[in-house]
Enzyme design. Structure first.
Site, PDB file in Angstrom:
ATOM      1  N   LYS A   9      13.317  -1.112  53.118  1.00 59.32           N
ATOM      2  CA  LYS A   9      14.507  -0.281  53.305  1.00 59.32           C
ATOM      3  C   LYS A   9      14.964  -0.299  54.774  1.00 59.32           C
ATOM      4  O   LYS A   9      14.227  -0.765  55.654  1.00 59.32           O
ATOM      5  CB  LYS A   9      14.184   1.150  52.852  1.00 59.32           C
ATOM      6  CG  LYS A   9      13.849   1.242  51.354  1.00 59.32           C
ATOM      7  CD  LYS A   9      13.670   2.685  50.916  1.00 59.32           C
ATOM      8  CE  LYS A   9      13.345   2.745  49.430  1.00 59.32           C
ATOM      9  NZ  LYS A   9      13.323   4.149  48.932  1.00 59.32           N
ATOM     10  N   TYR A  49      21.207   2.197  42.532  1.00 56.22           N
ATOM     11  CA  TYR A  49      20.498   3.450  42.194  1.00 56.22           C
ATOM     12  C   TYR A  49      21.233   4.255  41.115  1.00 56.22           C
ATOM     13  O   TYR A  49      21.069   5.479  41.046  1.00 56.22           O
ATOM     14  CB  TYR A  49      20.300   4.292  43.448  1.00 56.22           C
ATOM     15  CG  TYR A  49      19.113   3.864  44.300  1.00 56.22           C
ATOM     16  CD1 TYR A  49      17.805   3.935  43.807  1.00 56.22           C
ATOM     17  CD2 TYR A  49      19.281   3.393  45.601  1.00 56.22           C
ATOM     18  CE1 TYR A  49      16.712   3.564  44.577  1.00 56.22           C
ATOM     19  CE2 TYR A  49      18.188   3.019  46.384  1.00 56.22           C
ATOM     20  CZ  TYR A  49      16.908   3.112  45.861  1.00 56.22           C
ATOM     21  OH  TYR A  49      15.828   2.743  46.632  1.00 56.22           O
ATOM     22  N   ARG A  85       3.075  -1.221  43.357  1.00 57.89           N
ATOM     23  CA  ARG A  85       3.144   0.246  43.430  1.00 57.89           C
ATOM     24  C   ARG A  85       1.892   0.813  44.097  1.00 57.89           C
ATOM     25  O   ARG A  85       1.970   1.783  44.850  1.00 57.89           O
ATOM     26  CB  ARG A  85       3.378   0.833  42.040  1.00 57.89           C
ATOM     27  CG  ARG A  85       4.758   0.454  41.499  1.00 57.89           C
ATOM     28  CD  ARG A  85       5.007   0.981  40.107  1.00 57.89           C
ATOM     29  NE  ARG A  85       5.200   2.429  40.091  1.00 57.89           N
ATOM     30  CZ  ARG A  85       6.293   3.052  40.519  1.00 57.89           C
ATOM     31  NH1 ARG A  85       7.307   2.355  41.038  1.00 57.89           N
ATOM     32  NH2 ARG A  85       6.397   4.346  40.447  1.00 57.89           N
ATOM     33  N   ASN A 112      11.252   6.070  53.022  1.00 59.69           N
ATOM     34  CA  ASN A 112       9.868   5.768  52.644  1.00 59.69           C
ATOM     35  C   ASN A 112       9.563   4.260  52.676  1.00 59.69           C
ATOM     36  O   ASN A 112       8.714   3.775  51.938  1.00 59.69           O
ATOM     37  CB  ASN A 112       9.528   6.418  51.298  1.00 59.69           C
ATOM     38  CG  ASN A 112      10.425   5.944  50.175  1.00 59.69           C
ATOM     39  OD1 ASN A 112      11.314   5.133  50.400  1.00 59.69           O
ATOM     40  ND2 ASN A 112      10.188   6.418  48.970  1.00 59.69           N
ATOM     41  N   HIS A 115      10.807   0.012  48.462  1.00 58.89           N
ATOM     42  CA  HIS A 115      11.094   0.326  47.053  1.00 58.89           C
ATOM     43  C   HIS A 115      10.421  -0.737  46.208  1.00 58.89           C
ATOM     44  O   HIS A 115      10.339  -1.896  46.607  1.00 58.89           O
ATOM     45  CB  HIS A 115      12.615   0.284  46.799  1.00 58.89           C
ATOM     46  CG  HIS A 115      12.945   0.270  45.337  1.00 58.89           C
ATOM     47  ND1 HIS A 115      13.042   1.418  44.586  1.00 58.89           N
ATOM     48  CD2 HIS A 115      13.147  -0.759  44.478  1.00 58.89           C
ATOM     49  CE1 HIS A 115      13.296   1.092  43.326  1.00 58.89           C
ATOM     50  NE2 HIS A 115      13.373  -0.225  43.236  1.00 58.89           N
ATOM     51  N   GLU A 126      16.706  -5.002  38.162  1.00 56.67           N
ATOM     52  CA  GLU A 126      16.799  -4.923  39.624  1.00 56.67           C
ATOM     53  C   GLU A 126      16.793  -6.314  40.263  1.00 56.67           C
ATOM     54  O   GLU A 126      17.520  -6.554  41.228  1.00 56.67           O
ATOM     55  CB  GLU A 126      15.642  -4.071  40.168  1.00 56.67           C
ATOM     56  CG  GLU A 126      15.775  -2.605  39.746  1.00 56.67           C
ATOM     57  CD  GLU A 126      14.678  -1.714  40.316  1.00 56.67           C
ATOM     58  OE1 GLU A 126      13.753  -2.214  40.993  1.00 56.67           O
ATOM     59  OE2 GLU A 126      14.762  -0.492  40.093  1.00 56.67           O
TER      60      GLU A 126
HETATM   61  P1  CMP Z   1      12.631   4.773  45.576  1.00 56.47           P
HETATM   62  O1  CMP Z   1      11.307   4.296  45.081  1.00 56.47           O
HETATM   63  O2  CMP Z   1      13.527   3.743  46.190  1.00 56.47           O
HETATM   64  O3  CMP Z   1      13.421   5.486  44.364  1.00 56.47           O
HETATM   65  C1  CMP Z   1      14.410   6.472  44.578  1.00 56.47           C
HETATM   66  C2  CMP Z   1      14.487   6.912  46.006  1.00 56.47           C
HETATM   67  O4  CMP Z   1      15.136   8.146  46.223  1.00 56.47           O
HETATM   68  C3  CMP Z   1      13.087   7.137  46.542  1.00 56.47           C
HETATM   69  O5  CMP Z   1      12.385   5.928  46.664  1.00 56.47           O
HETATM   70  C4  CMP Z   1      13.411   7.863  47.846  1.00 56.47           C
HETATM   71  O6  CMP Z   1      13.804   6.969  48.873  1.00 56.47           O
HETATM   72  C5  CMP Z   1      14.646   8.687  47.457  1.00 56.47           C
HETATM   73  N1  CMP Z   1      14.377  10.114  47.301  1.00 56.47           N
HETATM   74  C6  CMP Z   1      14.889  11.074  48.091  1.00 56.47           C
HETATM   75  N2  CMP Z   1      14.506  12.285  47.691  1.00 56.47           N
HETATM   76  C7  CMP Z   1      13.735  12.115  46.619  1.00 56.47           C
HETATM   77  C8  CMP Z   1      13.038  13.017  45.758  1.00 56.47           C
HETATM   78  N3  CMP Z   1      13.064  14.344  45.929  1.00 56.47           N
HETATM   79  N4  CMP Z   1      12.321  12.484  44.752  1.00 56.47           N
HETATM   80  C9  CMP Z   1      12.295  11.142  44.558  1.00 56.47           C
HETATM   81  N5  CMP Z   1      12.955  10.245  45.342  1.00 56.47           N
HETATM   82  C10 CMP Z   1      13.658  10.723  46.362  1.00 56.47           C
END
Ligand code: CMP
Length: 137
Positions: A9, A49, A85, A112, A115, A126
């Site tokens: 990211k 998304y 994961r 984070n 992804h 995806e």
């Molecule tokens: P990702 O695995 O890319 O999937 C959805 C993304 O939404 C997640 O990682 C985070 O970057 C973002 N996100 C932000 N807030 C939340 C939340 N409360 N719960 C889950 N995903 C979140």
């Protein structure tokens, strides 16, 4: 053999973590079958998304994901969806196991670093969002 989509990211790219993330995949014997750097528009991030459209974090997430370049990869290997994961750790870095990418580097539930697809069905969707079959080797 299974395939999954991985994204480094904007926070991971801007903080110089591309090599660190790729090193962890390669060390695990995960093969990189495709890779490119792109900078998504807000619309493209919203499309990616789309399943989260109703979530309260959707607008902030798609702003963040279109805020800078990302690295998208197709990973290939046995059971690679789960193995990726496991390497990433929980979405919420505070719950991620020590030694995972998110435990080591994430700063925020949104920022984070990585992804990864969560199922074979989503991996297919995806991967096709970013790559044509001709780009996967
Ligand atoms: P990702 O695995 O890319 O999937 C959805 C993304 O939404 C997640 O990682 C985070 O970057 C973002 N996100 C932000 N807030 C939340 C939340 N409360 N719960 C889950 N995903 C979140």
């Amino acid at each position: 053999m299974e395939r999954t989509l991985s994204i480094i990211k904007p926070d991971g790219v801007s903080r110089g973590l591309i090599g660190e993330v790729i090193k962890r995949f390669e060390k695990e014997g995960i093969r990189i079958a495709a890779m490119k750097m792109i900078h998504m528009t807000k619309k493209e991030a919203e499309g990616f998304y789309a399943v989260h459209r109703e979530k309260p974090f959707f607008d902030s997430l798609t702003d963040f994901m279109s805020s800078g370049p990302i690295v998208v990869m197709v990973l290939e290997g046995e059971d690679v969806i789960q193995r990726n994961r496991d390497l990433m750790g929980a979405t919420n870095y505070k719950e991620a196991k020590p030694g995972t990418i998110r435990a080591d580097f994430a700063t925020d539930i949104e920022k984070n670093v990585v992804h990864g697809s969560d199922s074979p069905e989503n991996a297919k969707i995806e991967i096709a969002y970013f790559f044509s079959e001709l780009e996967i080797h």
